[in-house]
Scaffold this motif. Structure first.
Motif, PDB file in Angstrom:
ATOM      1  N   CYS A 133      96.993  51.593 -25.574  1.00 34.55           N
ATOM      2  CA  CYS A 133      98.037  52.197 -24.815  1.00 34.55           C
ATOM      3  C   CYS A 133      97.554  53.501 -23.943  1.00 34.55           C
ATOM      4  CB  CYS A 133      99.241  52.751 -25.497  1.00 34.55           C
ATOM      5  SG  CYS A 133     100.160  51.265 -26.318  1.00 34.55           S
ATOM      6  N   MET A 134      96.606  54.182 -24.398  1.00 31.40           N
ATOM      7  CA  MET A 134      95.913  55.396 -23.802  1.00 31.40           C
ATOM      8  C   MET A 134      94.994  54.692 -22.767  1.00 31.40           C
ATOM      9  SD  MET A 134      94.926  57.864 -26.936  1.00 31.40           S
ATOM     10  CE  MET A 134      94.295  59.241 -25.826  1.00 31.40           C
ATOM     11  N   LEU A 135      94.312  53.626 -23.011  1.00 30.45           N
ATOM     12  CA  LEU A 135      93.494  52.728 -21.803  1.00 30.45           C
ATOM     13  C   LEU A 135      94.323  52.242 -20.557  1.00 30.45           C
ATOM     14  CD1 LEU A 135      90.824  51.264 -24.265  1.00 30.45           C
ATOM     15  CD2 LEU A 135      90.648  53.199 -23.105  1.00 30.45           C
ATOM     16  N   THR A 136      95.593  52.079 -20.917  1.00 28.07           N
ATOM     17  CA  THR A 136      96.390  51.512 -19.764  1.00 28.07           C
ATOM     18  C   THR A 136      96.399  52.935 -18.677  1.00 28.07           C
ATOM     19  OG1 THR A 136      98.564  52.227 -20.821  1.00 28.07           O
ATOM     20  CG2 THR A 136      97.660  50.140 -21.535  1.00 28.07           C
ATOM     21  N   GLY A 137      96.399  53.882 -18.941  1.00 26.34           N
ATOM     22  CA  GLY A 137      96.340  54.971 -18.045  1.00 26.34           C
ATOM     23  C   GLY A 137      95.110  54.839 -17.089  1.00 26.34           C
ATOM     24  N   ILE A 138      94.067  53.924 -17.295  1.00 28.66           N
ATOM     25  CA  ILE A 138      93.109  53.647 -16.330  1.00 28.66           C
ATOM     26  C   ILE A 138      93.729  52.830 -15.170  1.00 28.66           C
ATOM     27  CG2 ILE A 138      90.721  52.874 -15.855  1.00 28.66           C
ATOM     28  CD1 ILE A 138      90.467  53.095 -18.962  1.00 28.66           C
ATOM     29  N   GLY A 139      93.982  53.662 -13.933  1.00 29.79           N
ATOM     30  CA  GLY A 139      94.647  53.062 -12.959  1.00 29.79           C
ATOM     31  C   GLY A 139      93.606  52.453 -11.739  1.00 29.79           C
ATOM     32  N   PHE A 140      92.820  53.377 -11.418  1.00 31.32           N
ATOM     33  CA  PHE A 140      91.521  52.995 -10.419  1.00 31.32           C
ATOM     34  C   PHE A 140      91.684  51.980  -9.543  1.00 31.32           C
ATOM     35  CE2 PHE A 140      87.233  52.947  -9.409  1.00 31.32           C
ATOM     36  CZ  PHE A 140      86.914  54.198  -9.757  1.00 31.32           C
ATOM     37  N   THR A 141      91.525  50.667  -9.515  1.00 33.04           N
ATOM     38  CA  THR A 141      91.569  49.827  -8.360  1.00 33.04           C
ATOM     39  C   THR A 141      92.884  49.317  -7.950  1.00 33.04           C
ATOM     40  OG1 THR A 141      89.627  48.558  -9.556  1.00 33.04           O
ATOM     41  CG2 THR A 141      90.932  47.375  -7.756  1.00 33.04           C
ATOM     42  N   MET A 142      93.866  49.064  -8.448  1.00 27.97           N
ATOM     43  CA  MET A 142      95.187  49.106  -8.153  1.00 27.97           C
ATOM     44  C   MET A 142      95.962  50.139  -7.705  1.00 27.97           C
ATOM     45  SD  MET A 142      96.143  45.856  -7.736  1.00 27.97           S
ATOM     46  CE  MET A 142      97.899  46.180  -7.568  1.00 27.97           C
ATOM     47  N   SER A 143      95.678  51.408  -8.201  1.00 25.45           N
ATOM     48  CA  SER A 143      96.108  52.601  -7.926  1.00 25.45           C
ATOM     49  C   SER A 143      95.708  52.981  -6.727  1.00 25.45           C
ATOM     50  CB  SER A 143      95.730  53.690  -9.025  1.00 25.45           C
ATOM     51  OG  SER A 143      96.441  53.448 -10.012  1.00 25.45           O
ATOM     52  N   PHE A 144      94.343  52.763  -6.292  1.00 26.23           N
ATOM     53  CA  PHE A 144      93.669  53.076  -4.889  1.00 26.23           C
ATOM     54  C   PHE A 144      94.143  52.399  -3.964  1.00 26.23           C
ATOM     55  CE2 PHE A 144      89.584  54.919  -7.204  1.00 26.23           C
ATOM     56  CZ  PHE A 144      89.876  56.008  -6.733  1.00 26.23           C
ATOM     57  N   PHE A 145      94.504  50.848  -4.127  1.00 25.46           N
ATOM     58  CA  PHE A 145      95.091  50.038  -3.298  1.00 25.46           C
ATOM     59  C   PHE A 145      96.429  50.369  -2.952  1.00 25.46           C
ATOM     60  CE2 PHE A 145      97.149  45.923  -2.511  1.00 25.46           C
ATOM     61  CZ  PHE A 145      96.777  45.686  -1.522  1.00 25.46           C
ATOM     62  N   ILE A 146      97.404  50.699  -3.772  1.00 19.59           N
ATOM     63  CA  ILE A 146      98.901  51.039  -3.391  1.00 19.59           C
ATOM     64  C   ILE A 146      98.627  52.289  -2.966  1.00 19.59           C
ATOM     65  CG2 ILE A 146     100.952  51.717  -4.514  1.00 19.59           C
ATOM     66  CD1 ILE A 146     100.358  49.549  -6.938  1.00 19.59           C
ATOM     67  N   ASN A 147      97.898  53.353  -3.105  1.00 19.51           N
ATOM     68  CA  ASN A 147      97.636  54.763  -2.360  1.00 19.51           C
ATOM     69  C   ASN A 147      97.324  54.385  -0.898  1.00 19.51           C
ATOM     70  OD1 ASN A 147      97.342  57.450  -1.987  1.00 19.51           O
ATOM     71  ND2 ASN A 147      95.251  57.412  -2.114  1.00 19.51           N
ATOM     72  N   THR A 148      96.507  53.436  -0.699  1.00 21.62           N
ATOM     73  CA  THR A 148      96.362  53.235   0.878  1.00 21.62           C
ATOM     74  C   THR A 148      97.660  52.658   1.721  1.00 21.62           C
ATOM     75  OG1 THR A 148      95.610  50.738   0.312  1.00 21.62           O
ATOM     76  CG2 THR A 148      93.861  52.623   0.353  1.00 21.62           C
ATOM     77  N   LEU A 149      98.572  51.649   1.064  1.00 16.01           N
ATOM     78  CA  LEU A 149      99.463  51.356   1.423  1.00 16.01           C
ATOM     79  C   LEU A 149     100.721  52.595   1.697  1.00 16.01           C
ATOM     80  CD1 LEU A 149     100.271  48.025  -0.883  1.00 16.01           C
ATOM     81  CD2 LEU A 149      99.179  48.382   1.483  1.00 16.01           C
ATOM     82  N   VAL A 150     100.471  53.598   0.700  1.00 12.73           N
ATOM     83  CA  VAL A 150     101.727  54.408   0.848  1.00 12.73           C
ATOM     84  C   VAL A 150     101.203  55.632   1.845  1.00 12.73           C
ATOM     85  CG1 VAL A 150     103.030  56.002  -0.320  1.00 12.73           C
ATOM     86  CG2 VAL A 150     102.364  54.010  -1.292  1.00 12.73           C
ATOM     87  N   PHE A 151      99.936  56.306   1.502  1.00 13.47           N
ATOM     88  CA  PHE A 151      99.598  57.524   2.162  1.00 13.47           C
ATOM     89  C   PHE A 151      98.606  57.304   3.030  1.00 13.47           C
ATOM     90  CE2 PHE A 151     101.250  59.245  -2.279  1.00 13.47           C
ATOM     91  CZ  PHE A 151     102.573  59.774  -1.707  1.00 13.47           C
ATOM     92  N   GLU A 152      98.096  56.315   3.631  1.00 12.94           N
ATOM     93  CA  GLU A 152      96.934  55.967   4.278  1.00 12.94           C
ATOM     94  C   GLU A 152      97.084  57.202   5.717  1.00 12.94           C
ATOM     95  OE1 GLU A 152      94.376  52.721   6.476  1.00 12.94           O
ATOM     96  OE2 GLU A 152      96.126  52.340   5.825  1.00 12.94           O
ATOM     97  N   GLU A 153      98.140  57.299   6.301  1.00  8.38           N
ATOM     98  CA  GLU A 153      98.594  58.031   7.444  1.00  8.38           C
ATOM     99  C   GLU A 153      98.891  59.580   7.135  1.00  8.38           C
ATOM    100  OE1 GLU A 153     101.469  56.100   9.892  1.00  8.38           O
ATOM    101  OE2 GLU A 153     100.386  54.223   9.962  1.00  8.38           O
TER     102      GLU A 153
END
Length: 378
Positions: A324-344
């Motif tokens: 469950c602790m390892l599920t906190g490794i977001g990386f690829t998907m978290s970066f990807f969603i970040n570009t959708l939300v805050f790119e501007e």
């Protein structure tokens, strides 16, 4: 050396190495050149159709659509003939995935509910990077219970499905009915190909590309096109060959050794030498605490709830909590969603990237140490 390159550890290590290179480039005298490449625009003009985009968007809209097509193939395979075919086997990771989406989103929302722009980042800390998380388990060797691998893989599948639904519901721009209608025609063609059990790859590539173009112009994110196309790939050919699995195996090296490293190169370049107090804002703390604490506690709490309903896993609670602790490794998907939300919104974008890197690093290190201690007692 050859054995290492062929091992399952090579892919996450390569991804980590490329991410480190991206950070180094964007914090060196080459940062201008790096950003010039990331934002360099090119494309095609064909009649009234104009596709001119920065390299970053070609990577995130194009290559990631292929990645989600590959994910979709895995989802279909697991539900049709894999670990998730039996409803009972799917219940625990389903419960866990729900906790891993709801709790981090709520933690983030607590920090950002008063700002209409910032609160849209609630989905950034809800994803798990399967490659990195599994890489940590592989580093721990043969003592790791096989059921933990299955649990983590299954949870990641439900995570990806949740990510697709969230992207469709919350990160879709103004819709073009014409483009969506044309995409719908493409989906009907895929249905016909599947119904006739056509296993000529060229037809699927042709129709899939058409759907991708339509979805790109529709305002819906192209990741949906990738996963949607995967659902219409036949499981087997007429000769009883594993057609879908064959495509997965062909795509896997391209995904692991080309597409995901390129994605990391273009998205992981956190500007460290420009970090100031303004970066440690509500977005940073919302994402860090949601991804590092909210994710592991949400997943584990819902696992305990599942246990109350007699849905069990063949592993100790201590081992399960380590995963469950390892599920906190977001990386690829978290970066990807970040570009959708805050790119501007550059400040929020950089703050989110920094939080994802730090939370993922902490989750990986502490998860590894926890499991190392627990497994050493077996």
């Amino acid at each position: 050396m050859v054995k290492f390159f062929k091992s399952e550890l090579f892919a996450p290590i390569l991804l980590l190495f490329v991410s480190f290179i991206a950070i180094c480039l964007n914090n060196s005298p080459l940062s201008e050149l790096y950003n010039l490449c990331v934002n360099y625009k090119f494309g095609i003009i064909f009649g009234d159709l104009e596709l001119i985009k920065p390299m970053l968007l070609w990577v995130n809209d194009g290559l990631m659509a292929i990645f989600f097509f590959w994910v979709g193939l895995e989802v279909k395979k697991e539900f049709m003939c894999g670990e998730l075919k039996e409803i009972k086997a799917a219940l625990l990771p389903l419960f866990a995935a729900c906790g891993g989406v709801v709790v981090p989103a709520l933690v983030y929302y607590v920090f950002n509910f008063s700002d209409d722009i910032r609160k849209l980042g609630f989905a950034i800390p809800t994803a798990t990077d399967t490659a990195f998380a599994l890489g940590i388990l592989l580093l721990l060797g043969k003592k790791v219970n096989k059921s933990l691998y299955t649990f983590l893989l299954s949870l990641a599948i439900f995570d990806d499905i949740a990510a697709i639904v969230i992207i469709a519901l919350f990160y879709t721009n103004d819709l073009s009915i014409l483009a969506l209608s044309l995409a719908g025609i493409g989906v009907v063609l895929l249905f016909v190909l599947n119904f006739l059990n056509v296993t000529i790859k060229f037809f699927y590539i042709l129709v899939g590309t058409f759907i991708w173009l339509c979805v790109l112009k529709s305002g819906v994110h192209t990741t949906l096109a990738g996963m949607l196309c995967a659902f219409f790939i036949p499981l087997k050919s007429k000769e009883d060959e594993h057609f879908l699995e064959h495509i997965m195996h062909e795509l896997t090296p391209f995904i692991q050794y080309l597409i995901l490293p390129i994605f990391a190169l273009f998205n992981a370049g956190v500007v460290i030498n420009g970090i100031g107090l303004e970066n440690f804002n509500s977005v940073f703390f919302g994402i860090f605490l949601a991804l590092f604490f909210g994710k592991q506690f949400g997943v584990f709490a819902f696992c305990l709830l599942a246990k109350k309903l007699n849905i069990i896993i063949n592993a100790s609670l201590a081992e399960l909590y380590g995963v469950c602790m390892l599920t906190g490794i977001g990386f690829t998907m978290s970066f990807f969603i970040n570009t959708l939300v805050f790119e501007e919104h550059q400040l929020l974008f950089d703050s989110a990237r920094l939080a994802v890197v730090m939370a993922s690093f902490c989750s990986a290190i502490l998860g590894f140490i926890w499991l190392k201690i627990v497994l050493s007692k077996k």
